[in-house]
Design an enzyme around this catalytic site. Structure first.
Site, mmCIF file in Angstrom:
data_model
loop_
_atom_site.group_PDB
_atom_site.id
_atom_site.type_symbol
_atom_site.label_atom_id
_atom_site.label_comp_id
_atom_site.label_asym_id
_atom_site.label_seq_id
_atom_site.Cartn_x
_atom_site.Cartn_y
_atom_site.Cartn_z
ATOM 1 N N LYS A 1 0.818 -1.224 0.000
ATOM 2 C CA LYS A 1 0.000 0.000 0.000
ATOM 3 C C LYS A 1 0.845 1.264 0.000
ATOM 4 O O LYS A 1 0.425 2.281 -0.537
ATOM 5 C CB LYS A 1 -0.973 0.005 1.177
ATOM 6 C CG LYS A 1 -0.333 0.048 2.546
ATOM 7 C CD LYS A 1 -1.357 -0.265 3.633
ATOM 8 C CE LYS A 1 -0.721 -0.171 5.004
ATOM 9 N NZ LYS A 1 -1.499 -0.870 6.024
ATOM 10 N N ARG B 1 -8.118 -0.867 17.008
ATOM 11 C CA ARG B 1 -8.518 -0.574 15.643
ATOM 12 C C ARG B 1 -9.525 -1.671 15.278
ATOM 13 O O ARG B 1 -10.485 -1.844 16.030
ATOM 14 C CB ARG B 1 -7.321 -0.483 14.691
ATOM 15 C CG ARG B 1 -7.654 0.383 13.454
ATOM 16 C CD ARG B 1 -6.494 0.584 12.501
ATOM 17 N NE ARG B 1 -6.201 -0.611 11.711
ATOM 18 C CZ ARG B 1 -5.244 -0.663 10.778
ATOM 19 N NH1 ARG B 1 -4.474 0.400 10.550
ATOM 20 N NH2 ARG B 1 -5.029 -1.766 10.094
HETATM 21 C C1 LIG Z 1 -0.671 -1.563 6.718
HETATM 22 C C2 LIG Z 1 -0.988 -2.851 7.336
HETATM 23 C C3 LIG Z 1 0.034 -3.775 7.592
HETATM 24 C C4 LIG Z 1 1.501 -3.475 7.325
HETATM 25 O O1 LIG Z 1 2.003 -2.656 8.349
HETATM 26 P P1 LIG Z 1 3.577 -2.324 8.452
HETATM 27 O O2 LIG Z 1 3.723 -1.706 9.794
HETATM 28 O O3 LIG Z 1 3.899 -1.404 7.335
HETATM 29 O O4 LIG Z 1 4.305 -3.610 8.355
HETATM 30 C C5 LIG Z 1 -0.315 -4.997 8.124
HETATM 31 N N1 LIG Z 1 -1.595 -5.294 8.419
HETATM 32 C C6 LIG Z 1 -2.612 -4.433 8.202
HETATM 33 C C7 LIG Z 1 -4.001 -4.839 8.559
HETATM 34 C C8 LIG Z 1 -2.339 -3.176 7.658
HETATM 35 O O5 LIG Z 1 -3.344 -2.323 7.444
#
Ligand SMILES: *Cc1c(COP(=O)(O)O)cnc(C)c1O
Length: 364
Positions: free
Chosen positions: A40, A133
């Protein structure tokens, strides 16, 4: 290539990205943990995702259906990270193999969409271990949800997952991940099958792997920052053996002038409604770069040349002090910056920022 000369730009070193993906997958695979490479932060650009694949990741994961759609021709299974919008279940089933879910209503809609498309859509149930969250909040709610979804024809519950250190800043540990494993057993008891996937978090869980403390049941981590920036996000530490400079910003100088360090006149508000304050360092050599908060947001960036000092900026301008630079800067030359996660996210999604991919080594 024309775009090579276009500024401002983010440069992306694909060889270094492959390396980081390789280091993370090898480390985690050693403990029986597969990696979902999170795309992303670079908007799911397939050429960049391909470098992660070449580095050995086992799944592609993104929060946006649009990004997973862009990657539809890449061969790995695709995971949707953000809970699906119920209004988009058709696209979720079409472009994602697995989605993370916590709402029964949405799961029922996914099942119907999957049946319509003659597919079985896989889901990972998200539980909230305290970060507040997304996620089902307790055992009772989990049981109720399972009762409603266990007989649905279009979906298959393949795993459980959690997300930490995102809203509440809660750090993963043996206690909270222990509860994840307990929830996994509850699901397995209801469904009468073993779960394929137990996903113990994001880049904030890496420190537990590094310290050999990750619970052995955990078999998937979803990693963005750890691969892209080479940092773990529980404590902000650099991950040994990885690159931190895969993505850099290059911005072009549009003015260089010697000016005093304190504005002249009565001080009111700056462009963002804050009252600025200044330190008097006398007359300094200042450069203005053609990049601004519209591109970077208010996130931190770090000049690669330690003698460049960021003074501030406005929507379209970044003002730096280059008095102490030994290098000779001129109009049209560029300065380079290392990026934080937030800055990278803004820059990669700005249409005003050119993206230049470099590959210093041949693909393996
Ligand atoms: C963005 C996201 C991740 C990745 O997070 P990082 O800290 O960049 O490794 C993993 N799981 C979910 C649900 C996310 O939204």
């Amino acid at each position: 290539m024309e775009s090579d000369k276009m500024n401002p730009k983010v440069t992306i070193d694909l060889a270094k990205l492959r390396h980081n993906a390789r280091v993370m997958t090898e480390k985690c695979n050693e403990y029986g943990i597969a990696i979902a490479g999170v795309t992303k932060v670079f908007g799911g650009r397939p050429e960049i995702a391909q470098a992660m694949i070449d580095g050995g990741i086992q799944y592609l994961a993104d929060s946006r259906v649009e990004n997973l759609k862009k990657m539809k021709d890449l061969s790995l299974p695709k995971i949707l990270l953000r809970l699906p919008m119920i209004s988009r279940v058709d696209d979720v089933v079409k472009y994602c193999d697995i989605s993370l879910n916590s709402e029964v209503e949405t799961i029922i809609a996914l099942s119907q969409a999957a049946e319509k498309q003659h597919k079985t859509h896989k889901i990972i149930l998200m539980v909230d271990l305290g970060d507040l969250r997304e996620g089902i909040f307790d055992s009772q709610a989990l049981k109720l949800a399972l009762d409603e979804i266990k007989n649905l024809k279009g979906i298959k519950v393949v795993g459980i997952g959690t997300n930490l250190t995102c809203y509440g800043g809660v750090i993963p540990d043996e206690e909270n991940l222990g509860r994840l494993i307990a929830y996994a057993s509850e699901i397995e008891a209801v469904l009468g099958t073993k779960l394929e996937i137990i996903s113990g978090g994001n880049s904030s869980s890496i420190y537990m792997v590094q310290e050999g403390r990750m619970l052995e049941e955990v078999n998937l981590l979803r990693l963005g920052e750890a691969i892209v920036l080479g940092t773990e996000s529980a404590y902000g530490n650099v991950i040994p053996g990885t690159h931190q400079d895969i993505f850099q910003l290059e911005a072009e100088i549009i003015e260089i002038k010697e000016k005093p360090s304190i504005p002249i006149g009565k001080i009111g508000m700056d462009a963002f409604g804050n009252k600025p304050s200044f330190e008097d360092k006398g007359v300094r050599k200042r450069a203005i770069l053609a990049v601004g908060k519209q591109d970077i947001g208010t996130h931190a960036i770090r000049p690669v040349n330690v003698n460049v000092i960021i003074l501030g900026g406005s929507s379209d301008h970044l003002i730096v002090d280059i008095t102490d630079c030994d290098m000779q800067h001129q109009i049209g030359s560029t300065l380079t910056f290392d990026l934080t996660y937030g800055a990278l996210l803004s820059l990669m999604t700005s249409e005003y920022i050119y993206k230049q991919m470099n590959d210093t080594k041949p693909r393996p």
